[in-house]
Design a protein around this motif. Structure first.
Motif, short mmCIF file in Angstrom:
data_model
loop_
_atom_site.label_atom_id
_atom_site.label_comp_id
_atom_site.label_asym_id
_atom_site.label_seq_id
_atom_site.Cartn_x
_atom_site.Cartn_y
_atom_site.Cartn_z
N LEU A 181 5.25 25.15 10.98
CA LEU A 181 5.01 26.41 11.75
C LEU A 181 5.93 27.11 11.88
N ASP A 182 6.75 28.46 10.78
CA ASP A 182 7.10 29.38 11.73
C ASP A 182 7.36 30.24 13.38
N ALA A 183 8.20 29.56 13.74
CA ALA A 183 7.83 30.82 14.90
C ALA A 183 7.93 31.71 15.41
N GLY A 184 8.61 32.60 14.14
CA GLY A 184 8.79 33.80 14.67
C GLY A 184 6.96 34.61 13.92
N VAL A 187 -1.66 30.10 18.91
CA VAL A 187 -1.52 28.67 20.06
C VAL A 187 -2.98 28.90 20.47
N LYS A 188 -3.99 29.90 20.99
CA LYS A 188 -5.55 29.07 21.15
C LYS A 188 -6.13 29.23 19.92
N ILE A 215 4.05 21.32 13.58
CA ILE A 215 5.97 21.47 13.89
C ILE A 215 6.39 23.08 13.87
N VAL A 216 6.71 23.45 14.89
CA VAL A 216 6.87 24.70 14.70
C VAL A 216 8.45 24.93 14.31
#
Length: 219
Positions: free
Chosen positions: A68-71, A78-79, A99-100
């Motif tokens: 996942l890209d944090a942005g 997330v939920k 993996i973030v």
């Protein structure tokens, strides 16, 4: 596939210049990685993504490993991940890995949701966050919940010093146009600021092409 991806280490034994971080990772595997969140920090091109992928592969199959890209991460996502995490994954050990990447890009509302989510990670799940040293500093300066977030993670800092020599030696072994004099690879890794990925990409680009001409005097 780019040369740097084809050469990406698939095991800890192949990781270069990060002996201490690898030792921590091995100890983590022995102790049990499931139910944890990990926080990997280091300079660009020094092995964060590689270690994250190896760790994820120890718990989950590729099918149940998500990058996942944090942005782009949202509270709703997330939920959603927390809900799907209640079920074991397919294949391998039945685990799930998230993996973030570029975690310094996490938004404040996402950080707040993660504070809750990371308190109740199932035993078959691991969260792995990666970020640069500078990115981590910026995140902590700009988000008041960043320090509580890190307190929920096991920090794995990557080495910043002593990388030039092992990186240069490795470049000599994989140079498509080599081998060249050792000074050539030393200069290359210095020009790339110890970013091994960037150095490999330069080697691949037309077997150094114009870059080689620009530094051939030292070789």
């Amino acid at each position: 596939m780019q040369l740097c991806e084809r050469l990406r280490p698939a095991t800890f034994d192949k990781v270069i210049g990060q002996e201490r971080a690898v030792s921590v990772c091995r100890g983590l595997l022995a102790a049990g990685m499931g139910g944890r969140a990990l926080w990997l920090t280091g300079q660009s091109g020094t092995g964060k993504s590689t270690l994250a992928k190896i760790l994820a592969g120890e718990l989950a199959s590729p099918l149940c490993t998500e990058e996942l890209d944090a942005g782009d991460l949202t509270v709703s996502r997330v939920k959603e991940i927390e809900r799907e995490s209640q079920y074991r994954g397919l294949g391998g050990n039945g685990g799930r890995a998230y993996i973030v990447n570029e975690s310094h890009g996490l938004r404040r509302d996402v950080v707040r949701q993660l504070l809750v989510t990371l308190e109740r990670i199932p035993a078959h799940v691991v969260w792995i966050f990666t970020t640069t040293n500078d990115g981590q500093a910026a995140l902590f300066e700009g988000t008041e919940d960043a320090h509580p977030l890190l307190s929920r993670c096991l920090p794995i800092p990557l080495a910043r010093q002593g990388l030039a020599k092992p990186f240069a030696a490795y470049l000599e072994t994989i140079d498509p146009a080599g081998p060249r004099p050792p000074a050539f690879y030393k200069r290359l890794i210095e020009d790339c600021k110890n970013n091994l990925r960037a150095a490999i990409q330069k080697l691949e680009a037309d077997s150094l092409g114009e870059y080689a001409k620009s530094i051939e005097a030292i070789a």
